[in-house]
Design an enzyme around this catalytic site. Structure first.
Site, PDB file in Angstrom:
ATOM      1  N   ARG A   1       1.518 -53.668  33.474  1.00  0.00           N
ATOM      2  CA  ARG A   1       2.740 -54.463  33.420  1.00  0.00           C
ATOM      3  C   ARG A   1       2.833 -55.415  32.233  1.00  0.00           C
ATOM      4  O   ARG A   1       3.931 -55.810  31.840  1.00  0.00           O
ATOM      5  CB  ARG A   1       2.902 -55.229  34.739  1.00  0.00           C
ATOM      6  CG  ARG A   1       3.125 -54.296  35.932  1.00  0.00           C
ATOM      7  CD  ARG A   1       3.415 -55.071  37.196  1.00  0.00           C
ATOM      8  NE  ARG A   1       2.283 -55.834  37.662  1.00  0.00           N
ATOM      9  CZ  ARG A   1       1.290 -55.338  38.404  1.00  0.00           C
ATOM     10  NH1 ARG A   1       1.305 -54.068  38.742  1.00  0.00           N
ATOM     11  NH2 ARG A   1       0.305 -56.101  38.813  1.00  0.00           N
TER      12      ARG A   1
ATOM     13  N   GLN B   1      11.665 -45.954  26.595  1.00  0.00           N
ATOM     14  CA  GLN B   1      11.497 -44.532  26.879  1.00  0.00           C
ATOM     15  C   GLN B   1      12.802 -43.774  26.665  1.00  0.00           C
ATOM     16  O   GLN B   1      13.893 -44.305  26.915  1.00  0.00           O
ATOM     17  CB  GLN B   1      11.021 -44.339  28.320  1.00  0.00           C
ATOM     18  CG  GLN B   1      10.661 -42.904  28.679  1.00  0.00           C
ATOM     19  CD  GLN B   1       9.980 -42.815  30.037  1.00  0.00           C
ATOM     20  OE1 GLN B   1       9.842 -43.803  30.750  1.00  0.00           O
ATOM     21  NE2 GLN B   1       9.519 -41.638  30.385  1.00  0.00           N
ATOM     22  N   GLN B   2      12.679 -42.541  26.196  1.00  0.00           N
ATOM     23  CA  GLN B   2      13.862 -41.706  26.000  1.00  0.00           C
ATOM     24  C   GLN B   2      14.609 -41.568  27.329  1.00  0.00           C
ATOM     25  O   GLN B   2      14.027 -41.225  28.350  1.00  0.00           O
ATOM     26  CB  GLN B   2      13.461 -40.331  25.479  1.00  0.00           C
ATOM     27  CG  GLN B   2      14.639 -39.456  25.111  1.00  0.00           C
ATOM     28  CD  GLN B   2      14.204 -38.112  24.580  1.00  0.00           C
ATOM     29  OE1 GLN B   2      13.705 -37.276  25.322  1.00  0.00           O
ATOM     30  NE2 GLN B   2      14.383 -37.896  23.289  1.00  0.00           N
TER      31      GLN B   2
ATOM     32  N   ALA C   1      -4.008 -56.962  22.694  1.00  0.00           N
ATOM     33  CA  ALA C   1      -5.356 -56.374  22.699  1.00  0.00           C
ATOM     34  C   ALA C   1      -6.059 -56.543  24.041  1.00  0.00           C
ATOM     35  O   ALA C   1      -6.815 -55.668  24.463  1.00  0.00           O
ATOM     36  CB  ALA C   1      -6.201 -56.990  21.588  1.00  0.00           C
ATOM     37  N   ARG C   2      -5.802 -57.638  24.729  1.00  0.00           N
ATOM     38  CA  ARG C   2      -6.456 -57.850  26.024  1.00  0.00           C
ATOM     39  C   ARG C   2      -5.949 -56.842  27.057  1.00  0.00           C
ATOM     40  O   ARG C   2      -6.737 -56.248  27.801  1.00  0.00           O
ATOM     41  CB  ARG C   2      -6.206 -59.277  26.511  1.00  0.00           C
ATOM     42  CG  ARG C   2      -7.000 -59.647  27.748  1.00  0.00           C
ATOM     43  CD  ARG C   2      -6.726 -61.080  28.165  1.00  0.00           C
ATOM     44  NE  ARG C   2      -7.644 -61.540  29.196  1.00  0.00           N
ATOM     45  CZ  ARG C   2      -7.602 -62.772  29.717  1.00  0.00           C
ATOM     46  NH1 ARG C   2      -6.703 -63.641  29.279  1.00  0.00           N
ATOM     47  NH2 ARG C   2      -8.458 -63.119  30.650  1.00  0.00           N
TER      48      ARG C   2
ATOM     49  N   ARG D   1      -8.185 -46.173  32.127  1.00  0.00           N
ATOM     50  CA  ARG D   1      -7.662 -44.848  31.801  1.00  0.00           C
ATOM     51  C   ARG D   1      -8.586 -43.975  30.974  1.00  0.00           C
ATOM     52  O   ARG D   1      -8.339 -42.764  30.854  1.00  0.00           O
ATOM     53  CB  ARG D   1      -6.308 -44.999  31.086  1.00  0.00           C
ATOM     54  CG  ARG D   1      -5.276 -45.770  31.897  1.00  0.00           C
ATOM     55  CD  ARG D   1      -5.050 -45.169  33.280  1.00  0.00           C
ATOM     56  NE  ARG D   1      -3.990 -45.890  34.009  1.00  0.00           N
ATOM     57  CZ  ARG D   1      -3.511 -45.529  35.176  1.00  0.00           C
ATOM     58  NH1 ARG D   1      -3.985 -44.458  35.788  1.00  0.00           N
ATOM     59  NH2 ARG D   1      -2.560 -46.236  35.764  1.00  0.00           N
TER      60      ARG D   1
END
Length: 244
Positions: free
Chosen positions: A83, A89-90, A176-177, A186
């Protein structure tokens, strides 16, 4: 459709920016001096100190913007769960898909019978979409809508027949965090294959521009024990070797 990931933009001199923020936290300097003497060795020292202390807030000062295509809607449903990020997004509401592309899982691709069934399902979805667009477009025109409004409303309703496999394109930005947290979850072997591929490609990209910062980044087990308990893949040493 094959995965493509590109690092579009990032905070210039990201590691020096983080080291400057860290220096301000741990030394009595003013803002005019925080970047003095920050050569590669000093930057490396500050970043290693931050990681060892678990002091991660300074790394939020830099961000990275990616573009990805050849990814499924199934993947982006997972991606947006992270989040603290921004996404574009397309849209299937505004973009009419006369022939949608799709992502096929390797396990299905390798099984000829499963592959044929999968392709049939994709073709059926496209056919249903085309029929619905035409039907709805006529309906809305008959109700007095303008040509552009009728088509837009038709495609936004017809899109409901598209599957999770439908290919999409997305631009997203993470600091970056948040990015490190994303990699911890992931890059893990328990993540779904598609988003794991995405994470690996993203990690390759950021290591090119911030090698010190992301040197030891990867799944959680790279810098400690596996947090998955009984669900662990049991390949901690292999994972450490791969990501280090």
């Amino acid at each position: 459709m094959s995965l493509k990931v590109k690092l579009l933009e990032y905070t210039p001199n990201p590691e020096k920016v983080i080291a400057s923020a860290a220096k301000l936290c741990y030394s009595p300097v003013g803002i005019d001096e925080i970047q003095e003497g920050l050569d590669e060795e000093r930057v490396n020292k500050f970043l290693n100190t931050l990681m060892s202390y678990g002091h991660e807030s300074p790394i939020e000062h830099v961000s990275f913007t990616f573009a990805a295509e050849g990814v499924s809607r199934s993947l982006t449903h997972q991606l947006v769960r992270h989040r603290i990020a921004s996404y574009s997004q397309q849209s299937q509401r505004y973009v009419k898909l006369d022939q949608f592309q799709y992502v096929m899982p390797p396990a299905i691709y390798e099984d000829e019978k499963a592959k044929k069934l999968f392709i049939k399902a994709m073709n059926d979805s496209q056919e249903s979409y085309n029929i619905l667009v035409n039907m709805l477009n006529k309906k809305y025109l008959n109700e007095g809508m303008t040509k552009n409004s009728a088509e837009k409303k038709a495609i936004e309703d017809a899109r409901y027949v598209f599957p999770n496999a439908c290919e999409t394109k997305i631009v997203y930005t993470m600091n970056a965090r948040s990015l490190m947290n994303f990699f911890r979850h992931r890059c893990c072997s328990r993540a779904q294959w598609e988003i794991r591929q995405l994470a690996d490609e993203m990690l390759k990209e950021v290591r090119k521009v911030a090698p010190i910062l992301f040197k030891y980044t990867g799944p959680s087990c790279v810098n400690g024990d596996c947090p998955e308990g009984r669900m662990s893949c049991g390949k901690i040493n292999e994972m450490k070797e791969k990501y280090r």
